[in-house]
Design a protein around this motif. Structure first.
Motif, short mmCIF file in Angstrom:
data_model
loop_
_atom_site.label_atom_id
_atom_site.label_comp_id
_atom_site.label_asym_id
_atom_site.label_seq_id
_atom_site.Cartn_x
_atom_site.Cartn_y
_atom_site.Cartn_z
N ALA A 69 1.08 -1.26 -0.25
CA ALA A 69 -0.07 0.08 0.07
C ALA A 69 0.90 0.98 0.36
CB ALA A 69 -0.37 -0.14 1.11
N ASP A 70 1.83 1.49 0.77
CA ASP A 70 2.50 2.54 0.88
C ASP A 70 3.18 2.23 -0.82
OD1 ASP A 70 4.30 4.05 2.80
OD2 ASP A 70 5.98 2.79 2.33
N ARG A 71 4.11 1.59 -1.45
CA ARG A 71 5.14 1.51 -2.17
C ARG A 71 3.84 2.09 -3.50
NH1 ARG A 71 6.34 -3.38 -5.98
NH2 ARG A 71 6.65 -2.37 -7.97
N TRP A 72 1.96 1.48 -3.38
CA TRP A 72 1.37 1.86 -4.66
C TRP A 72 0.78 3.45 -4.37
CZ3 TRP A 72 -2.03 -2.95 -4.82
CH2 TRP A 72 -1.42 -3.53 -6.47
N HIS A 73 0.94 4.09 -3.16
CA HIS A 73 0.72 5.36 -2.51
C HIS A 73 1.95 5.82 -3.54
CE1 HIS A 73 -0.43 8.56 -0.76
NE2 HIS A 73 0.42 9.11 0.33
N LYS A 74 3.09 6.37 -3.21
CA LYS A 74 4.22 6.98 -3.84
C LYS A 74 4.45 6.61 -4.69
CE LYS A 74 7.30 6.33 0.65
NZ LYS A 74 7.89 5.56 1.24
N ASP A 75 3.91 5.74 -6.12
CA ASP A 75 3.83 5.58 -7.40
C ASP A 75 2.72 5.81 -7.86
OD1 ASP A 75 2.91 2.90 -7.01
OD2 ASP A 75 3.70 1.97 -7.77
N GLY A 76 2.21 5.72 -7.40
CA GLY A 76 0.39 6.73 -7.81
C GLY A 76 -0.33 5.63 -7.99
N THR A 77 -0.02 4.10 -8.27
CA THR A 77 -0.58 3.31 -8.17
C THR A 77 -2.44 3.27 -8.38
OG1 THR A 77 1.15 1.58 -8.41
CG2 THR A 77 -1.30 0.72 -8.39
N LEU A 78 -2.19 3.72 -7.06
CA LEU A 78 -3.11 3.05 -5.80
C LEU A 78 -4.76 4.24 -6.02
CD1 LEU A 78 -2.42 4.01 -2.06
CD2 LEU A 78 -3.45 1.46 -3.52
N ALA A 79 -3.95 5.60 -6.87
CA ALA A 79 -5.26 6.13 -7.96
C ALA A 79 -5.66 5.99 -9.13
CB ALA A 79 -4.46 7.61 -8.19
N ARG A 80 -4.94 4.28 -9.48
CA ARG A 80 -5.77 4.01 -10.49
C ARG A 80 -6.31 2.77 -10.07
NH1 ARG A 80 -1.96 0.51 -13.39
NH2 ARG A 80 -3.27 0.52 -14.92
N ILE A 81 -6.50 2.17 -8.87
CA ILE A 81 -7.65 0.76 -8.40
C ILE A 81 -8.86 1.79 -8.01
CG2 ILE A 81 -7.63 -0.22 -6.82
CD1 ILE A 81 -4.41 -0.23 -6.55
N LYS A 82 -9.78 0.76 -8.67
CA LYS A 82 -11.16 1.35 -8.76
C LYS A 82 -11.63 0.04 -7.60
CE LYS A 82 -13.25 -0.89 -12.63
NZ LYS A 82 -14.31 -0.50 -13.38
N ALA A 83 -11.31 -1.11 -7.71
CA ALA A 83 -12.12 -1.89 -6.59
C ALA A 83 -10.85 -2.88 -6.32
CB ALA A 83 -12.63 -3.14 -7.17
N LEU A 84 -10.67 -3.82 -4.74
CA LEU A 84 -10.23 -4.55 -4.55
C LEU A 84 -10.61 -5.29 -2.91
CD1 LEU A 84 -6.30 -4.51 -2.85
CD2 LEU A 84 -7.65 -5.66 -1.69
N ILE A 85 -10.18 -7.27 -4.00
CA ILE A 85 -10.42 -7.93 -3.18
C ILE A 85 -10.08 -8.85 -2.79
CG2 ILE A 85 -12.37 -9.74 -3.54
CD1 ILE A 85 -13.21 -8.90 -6.22
N ASN A 86 -9.29 -8.93 -1.25
CA ASN A 86 -8.61 -9.56 -0.50
C ASN A 86 -9.46 -10.71 -0.02
OD1 ASN A 86 -6.30 -10.04 0.59
ND2 ASN A 86 -7.11 -10.20 2.36
N VAL A 87 -9.17 -12.18 -0.87
CA VAL A 87 -9.49 -13.76 -0.54
C VAL A 87 -8.53 -14.22 0.63
CG1 VAL A 87 -10.82 -13.67 -2.74
CG2 VAL A 87 -7.89 -14.54 -2.04
N ASP A 88 -8.77 -14.73 1.98
CA ASP A 88 -8.94 -15.50 2.20
C ASP A 88 -10.09 -16.41 3.74
OD1 ASP A 88 -6.47 -15.44 4.32
OD2 ASP A 88 -6.91 -13.92 5.62
N MET A 89 -9.20 -17.89 4.11
CA MET A 89 -10.51 -17.99 5.01
C MET A 89 -11.50 -18.93 3.32
SD MET A 89 -8.14 -17.99 7.46
CE MET A 89 -9.03 -18.82 8.96
N ILE A 90 -10.85 -19.07 2.83
CA ILE A 90 -11.88 -19.28 1.77
C ILE A 90 -11.39 -21.08 1.22
CG2 ILE A 90 -11.85 -17.34 0.94
CD1 ILE A 90 -10.37 -18.08 -1.85
N GLY A 91 -11.22 -21.59 1.71
CA GLY A 91 -10.98 -23.03 1.59
C GLY A 91 -11.74 -23.99 2.84
#
Length: 182
Positions: A156-178
């Motif tokens: 998140a810090d890296r993407w904030h600094k390089d501008g990637t965060l501004a391009r993201i329109k959705a984030l889905i995190n998958v965990d404990m799905i098995g």
């Protein structure tokens, strides 16, 4: 069904999960974690995506630990991105406890590997980033403070600094799905 959905195989995702779990416990910085990273990279390179390795050193309560996030990028046309993430590390437990994280980091890793296979060569409007995060588990017995989520905070810090965060329109995190009884 859209072509992408028809190409996704639950059986294949389970097979990927089984292969990952076979490495055994995979806490960040361990030999099994490094083998798993190599396996993930070998598989996604077959899918024709852009691959980036995000290596960093985390300061943990047990000292500095080398970690690596892995990112597969499938380009689109809109300039926007959808991110699907999950972690691949397992919790560090005392010797003798054989925690392999099948329902935890194993299942999310298997799902992401199958998504990569299904996304290959599919047209899309938005970029799709598949992200395997390292260092999401605490290195101490109990989760407390900032002893967790090393990979996601770093990215998140890296993407904030390089501008990637501004391009993201959705984030889905998958965990404990098995688990069969989610």
């Amino acid at each position: 069904l859209p072509a992408f959905a028809a190409d996704f195989s639950g059986a294949s995702a389970l097979e990927f999960t089984k292969r990952v779990v076979a490495f055994g416990p995979r806490p960040s910085g361990s030999e099994a974690n490094l083998k798993q990273q190599a396996y993930i990279l070998s598989q996604i390179k077959l899918d024709g995506c852009m691959v980036s390795e995000d290596a960093f050193t985390a300061k943990t309560p047990k000292g500095e630990v080398a970690m690596k996030n892995i990112i597969a990028k499938f380009p689109g046309k809109s300039g926007k991105a959808i991110v699907i993430s999950g972690h691949f590390d397992t919790k560090l437990y005392p010797a003798g406890r054989n925690f392999v994280g099948a329902n935890d980091g194993g299942s999310s890793t298997g799902l992401l590997l199958e998504l990569a296979r299904a996304l290959a060569k599919q047209p899309r409007t938005d970029d799709v980033y598949l992200v395997w995060l390292d260092g999401e588990e605490a290195v101490r017995e109990e989760w407390a403070g900032e002893d967790n989520e090393y990979g996601s905070r770093h990215l998140a810090d890296r993407w904030h600094k390089d501008g990637t965060l501004a391009r993201i329109k959705a984030l889905i995190n998958v965990d404990m799905i098995g688990d069969k009884n989610l």
